[in-house]
Enzyme design. Sequence first.
Site, PDB file in Angstrom:
ATOM      1  N   CYS A  23      13.093  -4.488   7.851  1.00 47.41           N
ATOM      2  CA  CYS A  23      14.076  -3.400   7.709  1.00 47.41           C
ATOM      3  C   CYS A  23      14.537  -2.899   9.082  1.00 47.41           C
ATOM      4  N   CYS A  72      18.689   3.193   9.284  1.00 42.99           N
ATOM      5  CA  CYS A  72      19.795   2.459   8.654  1.00 42.99           C
ATOM      6  C   CYS A  72      20.035   3.120   7.296  1.00 42.99           C
ATOM      7  N   CYS A 131      22.189  -5.315   2.160  1.00 46.36           N
ATOM      8  CA  CYS A 131      21.189  -5.132   3.230  1.00 46.36           C
ATOM      9  C   CYS A 131      21.435  -6.145   4.357  1.00 46.36           C
ATOM     10  N   CYS A 179      19.605   2.036 -12.642  1.00 50.01           N
ATOM     11  CA  CYS A 179      20.156   0.991 -11.764  1.00 50.01           C
ATOM     12  C   CYS A 179      20.927  -0.041 -12.605  1.00 50.01           C
ATOM     13  N   CYS A 236      23.191  -3.394 -11.573  1.00 50.16           N
ATOM     14  CA  CYS A 236      23.701  -3.276 -10.192  1.00 50.16           C
ATOM     15  C   CYS A 236      22.741  -3.939  -9.190  1.00 50.16           C
ATOM     16  N   CYS A 242      21.687   0.603   2.488  1.00 51.88           N
ATOM     17  CA  CYS A 242      21.364   0.455   1.059  1.00 51.88           C
ATOM     18  C   CYS A 242      21.645   1.741   0.280  1.00 51.88           C
ATOM     19  N   ASP A 251       5.632  13.249   4.377  1.00 52.17           N
ATOM     20  CA  ASP A 251       5.864  11.937   4.967  1.00 52.17           C
ATOM     21  C   ASP A 251       4.657  11.258   5.634  1.00 52.17           C
TER      22      ASP A 251
HETATM   23  C1  B12 Z   1       6.390   3.232   5.478  1.00 54.73           C
HETATM   24  C2  B12 Z   1       7.717   3.923   5.224  1.00 54.73           C
HETATM   25  C3  B12 Z   1       8.871   3.265   5.600  1.00 54.73           C
HETATM   26  C4  B12 Z   1       8.864   1.811   6.077  1.00 54.73           C
HETATM   27  C5  B12 Z   1       8.683   0.872   4.852  1.00 54.73           C
HETATM   28  C6  B12 Z   1       9.687   1.156   3.725  1.00 54.73           C
HETATM   29  C7  B12 Z   1       9.108   1.103   2.315  1.00 54.73           C
HETATM   30  N1  B12 Z   1      10.007   0.934   1.369  1.00 54.73           N
HETATM   31  O1  B12 Z   1       7.924   1.222   2.118  1.00 54.73           O
HETATM   32  C8  B12 Z   1      10.244   1.718   6.785  1.00 54.73           C
HETATM   33  C9  B12 Z   1      10.096   2.034   8.271  1.00 54.73           C
HETATM   34  C10 B12 Z   1      10.963   0.376   6.678  1.00 54.73           C
HETATM   35  C11 B12 Z   1      11.014   2.861   6.116  1.00 54.73           C
HETATM   36  C12 B12 Z   1      12.376   2.918   6.020  1.00 54.73           C
HETATM   37  C13 B12 Z   1      13.068   3.954   5.405  1.00 54.73           C
HETATM   38  N2  B12 Z   1      12.542   5.108   4.947  1.00 54.73           N
HETATM   39 CO1  B12 Z   1      10.644   5.439   4.797  1.00 54.73          CO
HETATM   40  N3  B12 Z   1       8.845   5.862   4.478  1.00 54.73           N
HETATM   41  C14 B12 Z   1       7.750   5.193   4.618  1.00 54.73           C
HETATM   42  C15 B12 Z   1       6.559   6.023   4.117  1.00 54.73           C
HETATM   43  C16 B12 Z   1       5.852   6.627   5.342  1.00 54.73           C
HETATM   44  C17 B12 Z   1       5.560   5.257   3.265  1.00 54.73           C
HETATM   45  C18 B12 Z   1       6.219   4.423   2.137  1.00 54.73           C
HETATM   46  C19 B12 Z   1       5.195   3.573   1.442  1.00 54.73           C
HETATM   47  O2  B12 Z   1       4.185   4.065   0.966  1.00 54.73           O
HETATM   48  N4  B12 Z   1       5.428   2.254   1.412  1.00 54.73           N
HETATM   49  C20 B12 Z   1       4.493   1.327   0.813  1.00 54.73           C
HETATM   50  C21 B12 Z   1       5.182   0.487  -0.202  1.00 54.73           C
HETATM   51  C22 B12 Z   1       4.164  -0.377  -0.949  1.00 54.73           C
HETATM   52  O3  B12 Z   1       5.733   1.389  -1.065  1.00 54.73           O
HETATM   53  P1  B12 Z   1       7.173   1.274  -1.751  1.00 54.73           P
HETATM   54  O4  B12 Z   1       8.262   0.713  -0.979  1.00 54.73           O
HETATM   55  O5  B12 Z   1       7.411   2.626  -2.303  1.00 54.73           O
HETATM   56  O6  B12 Z   1       6.736   0.185  -2.789  1.00 54.73           O
HETATM   57  C23 B12 Z   1       6.549   0.455  -4.082  1.00 54.73           C
HETATM   58  C24 B12 Z   1       7.484  -0.457  -4.833  1.00 54.73           C
HETATM   59  O7  B12 Z   1       7.391  -1.733  -4.273  1.00 54.73           O
HETATM   60  C25 B12 Z   1       6.879  -0.324  -6.134  1.00 54.73           C
HETATM   61  N5  B12 Z   1       7.137  -1.424  -7.019  1.00 54.73           N
HETATM   62  C26 B12 Z   1       6.728  -2.707  -6.974  1.00 54.73           C
HETATM   63  N6  B12 Z   1       7.145  -3.351  -8.050  1.00 54.73           N
HETATM   64  C27 B12 Z   1       7.806  -2.468  -8.806  1.00 54.73           C
HETATM   65  C28 B12 Z   1       8.434  -2.617 -10.016  1.00 54.73           C
HETATM   66  C29 B12 Z   1       9.043  -1.490 -10.581  1.00 54.73           C
HETATM   67  C30 B12 Z   1       9.718  -1.651 -11.878  1.00 54.73           C
HETATM   68  C31 B12 Z   1       9.062  -0.231  -9.896  1.00 54.73           C
HETATM   69  C32 B12 Z   1       9.737   0.980 -10.454  1.00 54.73           C
HETATM   70  C33 B12 Z   1       8.425  -0.113  -8.659  1.00 54.73           C
HETATM   71  C34 B12 Z   1       7.818  -1.240  -8.148  1.00 54.73           C
HETATM   72  O8  B12 Z   1       5.480  -0.201  -5.970  1.00 54.73           O
HETATM   73  C35 B12 Z   1       5.192   0.012  -4.619  1.00 54.73           C
HETATM   74  C36 B12 Z   1       4.044   1.001  -4.500  1.00 54.73           C
HETATM   75  O9  B12 Z   1       4.319   2.192  -5.224  1.00 54.73           O
HETATM   76  C37 B12 Z   1       7.280   7.106   3.237  1.00 54.73           C
HETATM   77  C38 B12 Z   1       6.604   8.477   3.233  1.00 54.73           C
HETATM   78  C39 B12 Z   1       5.445   8.521   2.275  1.00 54.73           C
HETATM   79  N7  B12 Z   1       4.337   9.046   2.710  1.00 54.73           N
HETATM   80  O10 B12 Z   1       5.572   8.100   1.133  1.00 54.73           O
HETATM   81  C40 B12 Z   1       8.693   7.163   3.869  1.00 54.73           C
HETATM   82  C41 B12 Z   1       9.884   7.355   2.922  1.00 54.73           C
HETATM   83  C42 B12 Z   1       9.722   6.409   1.775  1.00 54.73           C
HETATM   84  N8  B12 Z   1      11.010   6.923   3.720  1.00 54.73           N
HETATM   85  C43 B12 Z   1      12.103   7.574   3.488  1.00 54.73           C
HETATM   86  C44 B12 Z   1      13.363   7.250   4.057  1.00 54.73           C
HETATM   87  C45 B12 Z   1      14.450   8.314   3.965  1.00 54.73           C
HETATM   88  C46 B12 Z   1      13.557   6.008   4.674  1.00 54.73           C
HETATM   89  C47 B12 Z   1      14.898   5.405   5.134  1.00 54.73           C
HETATM   90  C48 B12 Z   1      16.070   5.712   4.224  1.00 54.73           C
HETATM   91  C49 B12 Z   1      15.166   5.930   6.577  1.00 54.73           C
HETATM   92  C50 B12 Z   1      16.406   5.376   7.235  1.00 54.73           C
HETATM   93  N9  B12 Z   1      17.592   5.845   6.890  1.00 54.73           N
HETATM   94  O11 B12 Z   1      16.311   4.537   8.088  1.00 54.73           O
HETATM   95  C51 B12 Z   1      14.555   3.882   5.169  1.00 54.73           C
HETATM   96  C52 B12 Z   1      14.841   3.210   3.823  1.00 54.73           C
HETATM   97  C53 B12 Z   1      14.374   1.794   3.723  1.00 54.73           C
HETATM   98  C54 B12 Z   1      14.108   1.384   2.297  1.00 54.73           C
HETATM   99  N10 B12 Z   1      15.101   0.828   1.605  1.00 54.73           N
HETATM  100  O12 B12 Z   1      12.970   1.557   1.821  1.00 54.73           O
HETATM  101  C55 B12 Z   1      11.897   8.680   2.461  1.00 54.73           C
HETATM  102  C56 B12 Z   1      12.519   8.278   1.111  1.00 54.73           C
HETATM  103  C57 B12 Z   1      13.235   9.424   0.394  1.00 54.73           C
HETATM  104  C58 B12 Z   1      13.777   8.972  -0.938  1.00 54.73           C
HETATM  105  N11 B12 Z   1      14.894   9.532  -1.357  1.00 54.73           N
HETATM  106  O13 B12 Z   1      13.224   8.125  -1.594  1.00 54.73           O
HETATM  107  C59 B12 Z   1      10.300   8.807   2.470  1.00 54.73           C
HETATM  108  C60 B12 Z   1       9.692   9.182   1.133  1.00 54.73           C
HETATM  109  C61 B12 Z   1       9.976   9.861   3.554  1.00 54.73           C
HETATM  110  C62 B12 Z   1      10.100  11.292   3.024  1.00 54.73           C
HETATM  111  N12 B12 Z   1       8.989  11.989   2.909  1.00 54.73           N
HETATM  112  O14 B12 Z   1      11.147  11.764   2.678  1.00 54.73           O
HETATM  113  N13 B12 Z   1      10.143   3.773   5.563  1.00 54.73           N
HETATM  114  S1  SF4 Z   2      22.693   0.257  -5.224  1.00 54.69           S
HETATM  115 FE1  SF4 Z   2      20.558  -0.352  -5.632  1.00 54.69          FE
HETATM  116  S2  SF4 Z   2      19.496   1.546  -6.001  1.00 54.69           S
HETATM  117 FE2  SF4 Z   2      21.682   1.999  -6.220  1.00 54.69          FE
HETATM  118  S3  SF4 Z   2      22.111   1.743  -8.419  1.00 54.69           S
HETATM  119 FE3  SF4 Z   2      22.532  -0.222  -7.413  1.00 54.69          FE
HETATM  120  S4  SF4 Z   2      20.612  -1.355  -7.622  1.00 54.69           S
HETATM  121 FE4  SF4 Z   2      20.122   0.787  -8.014  1.00 54.69          FE
HETATM  122  S1  SF4 Z   3      17.540   0.616   5.337  1.00 57.51           S
HETATM  123 FE1  SF4 Z   3      18.037  -0.543   3.492  1.00 57.51          FE
HETATM  124  S2  SF4 Z   3      19.881  -1.721   4.003  1.00 57.51           S
HETATM  125 FE2  SF4 Z   3      19.006  -1.002   5.934  1.00 57.51          FE
HETATM  126  S3  SF4 Z   3      17.747  -2.747   6.601  1.00 57.51           S
HETATM  127 FE3  SF4 Z   3      16.395  -1.320   5.484  1.00 57.51          FE
HETATM  128  S4  SF4 Z   3      16.409  -2.061   3.368  1.00 57.51           S
HETATM  129 FE4  SF4 Z   3      18.117  -3.028   4.418  1.00 57.51          FE
END
Ligand code: B12
Ligand code: SF4
Ligand code: SF4
Length: 308
Positions: free
Chosen positions: A212, A239, A196, A186, A189, A242, A132
């Site tokens: 978020c 949260c 959210c 997905c 869906c 989602c 993480d």
């Molecule tokens: C910063 C972070 C957050 C931030 C930002 C969230 C985010 N989505 O980035 C905040 C605080 C909001 C957060 C929230 C949560 N997080 Co968080 N977070 C991280 C962290 C530290 C970095 C993620 C990151 O690099 N973000 C940068 C952005 C650019 O990355 P991204 O969202 O993955 O974006 C990618 C997509 O946009 C993609 N993309 C863009 N266009 C397209 C098009 C296609 C077709 C595809 C496929 C992809 C794609 O490309 C981007 C770069 O790869 C990771 C740990 C880690 N080191 O990876 C944990 C991590 C992602 N978090 C995790 C969790 C559990 C959560 C929460 C569920 C916690 C909670 N219950 O509150 C929520 C979920 C929110 C959500 N829906 O994302 C887990 C996810 C586990 C899993 N099953 O995937 C991780 C991996 C931690 C862990 N080691 O387990 N998190």
């Molecule tokens: S709820 Fe979101 S992540 Fe889950 S199947 Fe539907 S579109 Fe995909």
């Molecule tokens: S964890 Fe998912 S549903 Fe909750 S605020 Fe973040 S993106 Fe929205």
Amino acid sequence: MNPKLKYTTLIRTEAKRLGFLSCGISKAEFLEEEAPRLEKWLNQHMHGEMSYMENHFDKRLDPTKLVEGSKSVISLLLNYFPKEIPSDPASPKISKYAYGTDYHFVIKDRLKELLKFIHQEIGEVHGRAFVDSAPVLDKVWAAKSGLGWIGKHSNLITQNVGSFYFIAELIVDLELEYDNPTTDHCGSCTSCIDACPTQAIVEPFIVDGSKCISYFTIELKNEIPATVKGYFDDWIFGCDVCQDVCPWNRFSKSHNEPLFNPHPELLSMTKKDWEEITEEVFNKIFEKSAVKRTKFSGLKRNIAFLKE
Ligand code: B12
Ligand code: SF4
Ligand code: SF4
């Protein structure tokens, strides 16, 4: 048996024995496709005040820059889906991932054991364990290794166990057999986007971290902006919306990790208990939990924010 295959089989078997849900392996290399996506996300300031996301841009995209000489990324999943959730539907909610002992400790210990096993069974291997907090795109590596696909809510999902698991990795200088990505299920869906509460999933696969609830309740150190008042759906730490609405989470199976079990009092806490929580109770219930990250004052801020 060729040594690469032999070592890969040994590592996978040991990962299973240590309780990991699954183990997938990819070649350590520059993530070309992710580079512009990460850059855009940062440029649009979707990381809000999480300034650590701006650091180590190159290392985050290339494990060979993070761990010198590395050849493979071994991704591992650890299930945290609980058997039970708190009984009072009116009480403020904390994310399922934070019920028990902080996953950073639990997983780090397990990764160290896996690395020790590699040293014992395979020999002189240089490697580092990550969970993480390091500049590694956890979800991307897990998806590349076929452990699941990245859903529209941006989390990793699998068809057989949903998405309630953590992702961790070992990055090692050992060549192994590599896995292929799986397909996206997905389809049409949009449940996560529609549900959210703060409309943080701004387009499929893109979460504006700065919108978020997880960011507001855990990462944000200052006051929560008034513009999101009334939108928190009773969440006070993280949260799960989602993921809760995702149809694939009908297939979640409860974990069997005793360290992730909640303090028994957490399950019976009422709305009134939360509103009257003292620092003593907080320290007892969340003694080793990730909730400690917000400190007592942070949790009180989040509880107060739900009130009109
Ligand atoms: C910063 C972070 C957050 C931030 C930002 C969230 C985010 N989505 O980035 C905040 C605080 C909001 C957060 C929230 C949560 N997080 Co968080 N977070 C991280 C962290 C530290 C970095 C993620 C990151 O690099 N973000 C940068 C952005 C650019 O990355 P991204 O969202 O993955 O974006 C990618 C997509 O946009 C993609 N993309 C863009 N266009 C397209 C098009 C296609 C077709 C595809 C496929 C992809 C794609 O490309 C981007 C770069 O790869 C990771 C740990 C880690 N080191 O990876 C944990 C991590 C992602 N978090 C995790 C969790 C559990 C959560 C929460 C569920 C916690 C909670 N219950 O509150 C929520 C979920 C929110 C959500 N829906 O994302 C887990 C996810 C586990 C899993 N099953 O995937 C991780 C991996 C931690 C862990 N080691 O387990 N998190
Ligand atoms: S709820 Fe979101 S992540 Fe889950 S199947 Fe539907 S579109 Fe995909
Ligand atoms: S964890 Fe998912 S549903 Fe909750 S605020 Fe973040 S993106 Fe929205």
